[in-house]
Design an enzyme around this catalytic site. Structure first.
Site, PDB file in Angstrom:
ATOM      1  N   TYR A  53       5.889   3.738 -10.007  1.00  0.00           N
ATOM      2  CA  TYR A  53       5.541   2.356  -9.700  1.00  0.00           C
ATOM      3  C   TYR A  53       6.248   1.430 -10.695  1.00  0.00           C
ATOM      4  O   TYR A  53       6.046   1.533 -11.913  1.00  0.00           O
ATOM      5  CB  TYR A  53       4.034   2.128  -9.781  1.00  0.00           C
ATOM      6  CG  TYR A  53       3.223   2.805  -8.694  1.00  0.00           C
ATOM      7  CD1 TYR A  53       3.831   3.483  -7.634  1.00  0.00           C
ATOM      8  CD2 TYR A  53       1.833   2.769  -8.714  1.00  0.00           C
ATOM      9  CE1 TYR A  53       3.080   4.104  -6.648  1.00  0.00           C
ATOM     10  CE2 TYR A  53       1.065   3.377  -7.728  1.00  0.00           C
ATOM     11  CZ  TYR A  53       1.709   4.052  -6.699  1.00  0.00           C
ATOM     12  OH  TYR A  53       0.958   4.664  -5.725  1.00  0.00           O
ATOM     13  N   SER A 207      -3.936   2.086   0.844  1.00  0.00           N
ATOM     14  CA  SER A 207      -3.747   1.077   1.906  1.00  0.00           C
ATOM     15  C   SER A 207      -4.967   0.996   2.827  1.00  0.00           C
ATOM     16  O   SER A 207      -4.828   1.032   4.052  1.00  0.00           O
ATOM     17  CB  SER A 207      -2.488   1.379   2.722  1.00  0.00           C
ATOM     18  OG  SER A 207      -1.332   1.281   1.933  1.00  0.00           O
ATOM     19  N   LEU A 209      -6.677  -1.412   3.688  1.00  0.00           N
ATOM     20  CA  LEU A 209      -6.670  -2.634   4.503  1.00  0.00           C
ATOM     21  C   LEU A 209      -5.461  -2.675   5.428  1.00  0.00           C
ATOM     22  O   LEU A 209      -5.017  -3.745   5.851  1.00  0.00           O
ATOM     23  CB  LEU A 209      -6.683  -3.871   3.595  1.00  0.00           C
ATOM     24  CG  LEU A 209      -7.920  -4.002   2.705  1.00  0.00           C
ATOM     25  CD1 LEU A 209      -7.786  -5.196   1.775  1.00  0.00           C
ATOM     26  CD2 LEU A 209      -9.188  -4.127   3.557  1.00  0.00           C
ATOM     27  N   GLY A 212      -2.606  -4.679   4.313  1.00  0.00           N
ATOM     28  CA  GLY A 212      -2.927  -6.090   4.316  1.00  0.00           C
ATOM     29  C   GLY A 212      -3.161  -6.693   5.684  1.00  0.00           C
ATOM     30  O   GLY A 212      -3.708  -7.790   5.819  1.00  0.00           O
ATOM     31  N   LEU A 214      -5.235  -5.831   8.070  1.00  0.00           N
ATOM     32  CA  LEU A 214      -6.635  -5.916   8.500  1.00  0.00           C
ATOM     33  C   LEU A 214      -7.381  -7.114   7.910  1.00  0.00           C
ATOM     34  O   LEU A 214      -8.500  -7.400   8.329  1.00  0.00           O
ATOM     35  CB  LEU A 214      -7.372  -4.618   8.137  1.00  0.00           C
ATOM     36  CG  LEU A 214      -7.026  -3.419   9.022  1.00  0.00           C
ATOM     37  CD1 LEU A 214      -7.488  -2.119   8.375  1.00  0.00           C
ATOM     38  CD2 LEU A 214      -7.627  -3.572  10.406  1.00  0.00           C
TER      39      LEU A 214
END
Length: 327
Positions: A53, A207, A209, A212, A214
């Site tokens: 990351y 993830s 959601l 993003g 949702l």
């Protein structure tokens, strides 16, 4: 925040985790500090990162914040190793690579142990027993407390977990698996989640959601400040902007309106309380977004809402995954 056991272990983690995918790249130190402080003050403990990351910057930033902002002993730090910047070999599960990556992660994080260490993905070019031996060595040396895997399909997870339970010698039981799981991506329910439930492995949905989507913010186009409008994250969001996803988002929004809450809260509560789930990992961009997500703590969806969302988002599970007797 409520704490849950991670799989069939004694480790307890907050039932919402904080993700750091964008730290050191899209999220600067100031915003990361605000998020970590808000998360900690809300009772959050599980912070998830990975050695890739931000090309290592996410771990480095987290380490700096643990020095002066949040006590190290108050956090459950989860990181991953195995992804490599090689177009010909995306994952390296060799013992040498994994253990070297672990030492590098410990240095960046400024700590002498990792609470939960995950193999980032399955490496088809390395014998699985070699990959798993790296987990055993990491735990036996004290550098890692608990171990898990990420992005393993059903048979890969079952093979790895069973090997650790059945092979001779002292082996490290798999505590967790991190997989994408949301109302827009329920593929883990075919084989991965049943295997995890059977073997006592905690699910950490990434993830949750739907990248993003949702939250409902893409219903009327692409907000200029959204991931879907950014050059490097647009391909990440685009698969969930089709008509099928749109129908699911509409259902989530309808449920939210009826409950006087937000679509974010409905979508997150749904996945948080699925069987086998320990803690969804939220990747917010700002402290404001994170605070909105953490407000789900007091929400439990009514059964009829859960059934409606299950129906509208139901994946096709047929032979040989489920219900083969109807064929």
């Amino acid at each position: 925040m409520e704490q849950r056991h991670l799989g069939r272990t004694g480790l307890r983690v907050s039932r919402i985790g904080l993700g750091t995918l964008t730290w050191g790249r899209d999220t600067d130190e100031h915003d990361a500090a605000d998020m970590l402080k808000a998360f900690w003050e809300a009772g959050g403990t599980l912070v998830d990162t990975a050695d890739v990351y931000g090309d290592g910057e996410a771990e480095y930033l987290l380490g700096r914040l643990m020095e002066g902002l949040v006590p190290r002993h108050d956090l459950i730090v989860s990181t991953k190793a195995g992804s490599v910047p090689d177009p010909d070999r995306r994952f390296d599960g060799s013992r040498g690579h994994l253990l070297a990556a672990l030492d590098a992660s410990l240095t960046r994080l400024g700590t002498d142990y990792i609470d939960v260490w995950h193999v980032h993905a399955y490496d088809p070019y390395t014998p699985l027993e070699e990959t798993l031996q790296a987990l055993d060595l990491a735990v036996s040396s004290g550098r890692v407390r608990y171990a898990g895997v990420s992005n393993f399909c059903g048979w890969q997870l079952a093979k790895a977990a069973t090997w650790q339970l059945a092979a001779p010698g002292t082996r490290t039981r798999l505590a967790s698996t991190q997989m994408e799981y949301s109302l827009l991506q329920r593929g883990v329910e075919r084989e991965v989640l049943p295997a995890a439930l059977d073997l006592g492995i905690g699910m950490l949905p990434s993830s949750p959601l739907g990248r993003g989507v949702l939250t409902g913010k893409y219903r009327d186009g692409l907000p200029t400040d959204s991931r879907g409008a950014s050059d490097h994250l647009a391909p990440f969001v685009e698969p969930y902007l089709d008509d099928t996803a749109g129908r699911i988002v509409d259902a989530v929004t309808t449920a939210a309106d009826g409950l006087a809450v937000t679509p974010l809260q409905v979508a997150l509560a749904w996945v948080r309380d699925r069987p086998g789930v320990t803690a969804p990992v939220i990747g917010a961009r700002t402290a404001q977004q994170l605070t909105a997500a953490l407000s789900v703590e007091t929400l439990s969806l009514p059964d009829e809402i859960c059934r409606a969302l299950d129906d509208v988002s139901a994946p096709v599970h047929r032979y040989p995954d489920h219900d083969w007797s109807t064929l």
